[in-house]
Design a protein around this motif. Structure first.
Motif, PDB file in Angstrom:
ATOM      1  N   LYS A   5       0.870  -1.033  -0.190  1.00 57.36           N
ATOM      2  CA  LYS A   5       0.068   0.021   0.043  1.00 57.36           C
ATOM      3  C   LYS A   5       0.838   1.116   0.028  1.00 57.36           C
ATOM      4  CE  LYS A   5      -4.105  -2.055   2.290  1.00 57.36           C
ATOM      5  NZ  LYS A   5      -5.150  -1.892   3.260  1.00 57.36           N
ATOM      6  N   PRO A   6       1.543   1.402  -1.109  1.00 62.62           N
ATOM      7  CA  PRO A   6       2.267   2.647  -1.101  1.00 62.62           C
ATOM      8  C   PRO A   6       1.691   4.180  -1.221  1.00 62.62           C
ATOM      9  CG  PRO A   6       2.045   1.605  -3.530  1.00 62.62           C
ATOM     10  CD  PRO A   6       1.368   0.698  -2.485  1.00 62.62           C
ATOM     11  N   TYR A   7       2.427   5.058  -0.899  1.00 66.40           N
ATOM     12  CA  TYR A   7       1.937   6.382  -0.829  1.00 66.40           C
ATOM     13  C   TYR A   7       1.778   6.846  -2.192  1.00 66.40           C
ATOM     14  CZ  TYR A   7       1.613  11.672  -0.349  1.00 66.40           C
ATOM     15  OH  TYR A   7       1.386  12.851  -0.697  1.00 66.40           O
ATOM     16  N   GLU A   8       0.599   7.330  -2.604  1.00 64.05           N
ATOM     17  CA  GLU A   8       0.455   8.023  -3.827  1.00 64.05           C
ATOM     18  C   GLU A   8      -0.025   9.211  -3.477  1.00 64.05           C
ATOM     19  OE1 GLU A   8      -1.829   5.611  -6.577  1.00 64.05           O
ATOM     20  OE2 GLU A   8      -1.031   3.792  -5.904  1.00 64.05           O
ATOM     21  N   GLY A   9       0.942  10.372  -4.223  1.00 59.61           N
ATOM     22  CA  GLY A   9       0.344  11.612  -3.885  1.00 59.61           C
ATOM     23  C   GLY A   9       1.694  12.703  -4.245  1.00 59.61           C
TER      24      GLY A   9
END
Length: 135
Positions: A5-9
């Motif tokens: 669940k990587p950070y996407e932003g």
């Protein structure tokens, strides 16, 4: 945040706060005011804090400012008619992209989706007389 669940932003090399347009205007105003008016109390905490100084703000940047932040910047005498016109243009650009996105076929495979989206967004921006930047 993990491999599954990587950070996407967005990520930027200096301090920045981002919020959505529906964030409470009074809260954004208050946070903006606190960051500006309390700068002397936290400016020495980290070298990157210099990015929070009011004189280092770029009011005609690539992301629109929230109405709450604008209200404070106007009150502080830092927001101009030119800044407002630029901000309004950015908000309009976002609306064009939201409308284009709404017409996308979400069932397309990844590569086909990317190709279709890039063409759709470019066409919508060009139709509005704006530069799509990427084609």
């Amino acid at each position: 945040i993990s491999a599954e669940k990587p950070y996407e932003g967005p990520s930027y090399p200096y301090p920045i706060l981002m919020t959505l347009a529906d964030q409470n205007t009074d809260e954004v105003y208050s946070l903006t005011r606190a960051l500006v008016e309390e700068y002397a109390n936290y400016s020495a905490a980290d070298p990157a804090a210099k990015g929070w100084a009011i004189n280092n703000q770029i009011f005609d940047w690539v992301v629109p400012y929230h109405d709450g932040a604008i209200a404070y910047f106007k009150e502080a005498g830092k927001w101009s008619a030119q800044h407002q016109a630029h901000n309004d243009g950015l908000v309009n650009r976002q609306k064009i992209l939201v409308d284009a996105w709404a017409g996308m076929d979400m069932k397309l495979e990844s590569a086909a989706f990317k190709t279709k989206w890039m063409a759709t967004r470019a066409a919508a921006l060009k139709k509005a007389g704006l530069d799509p930047i990427w084609n």
